[in-house]
Motif scaffolding. Sequence first.
Motif, short mmCIF file in Angstrom:
data_model
loop_
_atom_site.label_atom_id
_atom_site.label_comp_id
_atom_site.label_asym_id
_atom_site.label_seq_id
_atom_site.Cartn_x
_atom_site.Cartn_y
_atom_site.Cartn_z
N GLN A 25 0.81 -1.21 0.00
CA GLN A 25 0.00 0.00 0.00
C GLN A 25 0.85 1.27 0.00
OE1 GLN A 25 -2.45 -1.63 3.42
NE2 GLN A 25 -3.98 -0.36 2.42
N THR A 26 2.07 1.18 0.49
CA THR A 26 2.97 2.34 0.56
C THR A 26 4.14 2.14 -0.38
OG1 THR A 26 2.36 2.59 2.90
CG2 THR A 26 4.27 3.83 2.12
N SER A 27 4.30 3.04 -1.33
CA SER A 27 5.39 2.93 -2.30
C SER A 27 6.73 3.16 -1.63
CB SER A 27 5.21 3.95 -3.42
OG SER A 27 5.44 5.26 -2.93
N PRO A 28 7.84 2.70 -2.22
CA PRO A 28 9.15 2.97 -1.63
C PRO A 28 9.42 4.45 -1.42
CG PRO A 28 9.34 1.24 -3.27
CD PRO A 28 7.92 1.75 -3.35
N ALA A 29 9.01 5.30 -2.37
CA ALA A 29 9.25 6.74 -2.21
C ALA A 29 8.49 7.29 -1.01
CB ALA A 29 8.85 7.49 -3.48
N ASP A 30 7.20 6.92 -0.88
CA ASP A 30 6.43 7.38 0.27
C ASP A 30 6.95 6.78 1.57
OD1 ASP A 30 4.83 8.98 -1.26
OD2 ASP A 30 3.04 7.72 -1.14
N ALA A 31 7.44 5.54 1.50
CA ALA A 31 8.01 4.91 2.69
C ALA A 31 9.22 5.70 3.18
CB ALA A 31 8.41 3.47 2.37
N HIS A 32 10.08 6.11 2.26
CA HIS A 32 11.25 6.90 2.66
C HIS A 32 10.83 8.25 3.22
CE1 HIS A 32 14.19 4.49 -0.10
NE2 HIS A 32 13.62 3.76 0.83
N THR A 33 9.77 8.84 2.67
CA THR A 33 9.26 10.10 3.23
C THR A 33 8.75 9.88 4.65
OG1 THR A 33 8.65 10.93 1.04
CG2 THR A 33 7.56 11.94 2.93
N GLY A 236 -7.30 0.97 11.69
CA GLY A 236 -7.98 2.15 11.16
C GLY A 236 -9.43 2.27 11.55
N ILE A 237 -9.98 1.27 12.23
CA ILE A 237 -11.39 1.28 12.60
C ILE A 237 -11.70 2.45 13.52
CG2 ILE A 237 -13.19 0.02 13.87
CD1 ILE A 237 -11.77 -2.58 12.92
N LEU A 238 -10.79 2.75 14.45
CA LEU A 238 -11.04 3.80 15.43
C LEU A 238 -10.98 5.21 14.85
CD1 LEU A 238 -9.21 2.23 18.49
CD2 LEU A 238 -11.64 2.84 18.39
N THR A 239 -10.56 5.34 13.60
CA THR A 239 -10.62 6.66 12.95
C THR A 239 -12.05 7.02 12.59
OG1 THR A 239 -10.39 5.83 10.67
CG2 THR A 239 -8.35 6.24 11.93
N GLY A 240 -12.91 6.01 12.49
CA GLY A 240 -14.29 6.24 12.06
C GLY A 240 -14.49 6.18 10.56
N LYS A 241 -13.43 5.92 9.81
CA LYS A 241 -13.55 5.99 8.35
C LYS A 241 -14.37 4.86 7.75
CE LYS A 241 -9.04 3.77 7.44
NZ LYS A 241 -7.69 4.02 6.88
N TYR A 242 -14.61 3.79 8.54
CA TYR A 242 -15.40 2.68 8.02
C TYR A 242 -16.85 2.69 8.52
CZ TYR A 242 -10.81 0.74 6.83
OH TYR A 242 -9.54 0.53 6.32
N PRO A 248 -13.18 3.38 2.05
CA PRO A 248 -12.42 4.34 1.25
C PRO A 248 -11.44 3.65 0.30
CG PRO A 248 -12.44 4.97 3.57
CD PRO A 248 -13.00 3.60 3.50
N ASP A 249 -11.26 4.21 -0.87
CA ASP A 249 -10.30 3.69 -1.84
C ASP A 249 -8.90 3.68 -1.22
OD1 ASP A 249 -12.27 3.41 -3.73
OD2 ASP A 249 -11.82 5.30 -4.75
N GLY A 250 -8.19 2.59 -1.42
CA GLY A 250 -6.83 2.48 -0.91
C GLY A 250 -6.73 2.13 0.55
N SER A 251 -7.85 2.03 1.26
CA SER A 251 -7.83 1.68 2.68
C SER A 251 -7.55 0.19 2.84
CB SER A 251 -9.16 2.02 3.33
OG SER A 251 -10.20 1.19 2.81
N ARG A 252 -7.21 -0.21 4.06
CA ARG A 252 -6.92 -1.62 4.30
C ARG A 252 -8.15 -2.48 4.03
NH1 ARG A 252 -4.17 -3.75 9.80
NH2 ARG A 252 -3.13 -1.74 9.52
N ARG A 253 -9.32 -1.95 4.35
CA ARG A 253 -10.52 -2.75 4.14
C ARG A 253 -10.81 -2.93 2.64
NH1 ARG A 253 -16.77 -2.27 5.74
NH2 ARG A 253 -17.14 -4.51 5.76
#
Length: 342
Positions: A25-33, A236-242, A248-253
């Motif tokens: 889910q996280t690209s190498p570039a974003d991982a380094h960021t 991520g459940i406790l964020t309320g996003k589900y 959401p697109d790209g979410s773990r669910r």
Amino acid sequence: MRTVPLGSDDTVSEFILGTMTFGTQTSPADAHTQLDMAVDAGITWLDTAEMYPVNPIRPETIGRTEEIIGDWIAAGGTGLRIATKHSGEGAHPRDGAPITAESIPVTLEGNLKRLRVDTIDLYQFHWPNRGSFQFRKNWTYVPEGERAAIRQNFADCAGALAREVERGTIRHFGLSNESSWGMMQWNAAAEATGGPPVVGLQNEYSLLARLADTDIAETLVHEGITMLAFSPLAAGILTGKYQDGAVPDGSRRSVNDSLGGRWTDRLHPAVAAYLDLARDHGVDPVHMALAWLRTRPFRCVAIIGASTTDQLAHELAGADVTLSEELVAAIDETHKAHPLPY
């Protein structure tokens, strides 16, 4: 960033950067960021594992997360100490072979090579050979294995790790997905063999997953072991996003519909109750969930993972949040009303 004791002679930052999505889910570039962001925020540790990335776990990607971290280190990345793991019985690496005295040096060499370091600061057994009650297995858990064989394996492995400490390839040792009995048996084996004692326990622990609040809590307190809480936001459940069925697109669910067995009919009202608490007390729900870990009677730090840099920035923004006694008491009452919702 505040720190918490780790063992008798070290500390760990209250947030540890989790990396299990690096390479999926996280690209190498974003991982380094994210690694740079963690350092800038005062985080001093990262957590990874030989079997990462996840979501999904695939044999062909085993070790990729460690390689991405190693690339960051090779490019000059610094400031983060490393916790990684040796997978146990049933996991993908080594075709599911158990952890043994013979597997430790071979696996460790792979960890070191991929990470491009000479020493692992915290080496952890990812999953006991004998199974675990973690990951919703508590509902049907039956202890596995014969006591004598388990104790002999612990003694053999403790001896192997003692040799690695002597070689300078590891500094500390920890367990993951473990029980109180497992921690005590390991420490007995370590004392008998000169192996490293348990300084960290990495189990799932959050507002929604409080299995550690009884016998494990007592073991952590009296043995001086630090809880490294994974999934402190309950995937991520406790964020309320589900809530209300959102995915959401790209979410773990979106890639794991059940969120590892966490998604149940009892979950929505429990999450709604915690979201209401956060709103009523004027606290961001993410920050409330992370700050709550600081109120525990044992040493406890949060492994915070994020698919995106925006998510990580949101988590980091709550590093200084503290909860009132009134809110902590209300959280306990909510837990009584919604125990073990998954």
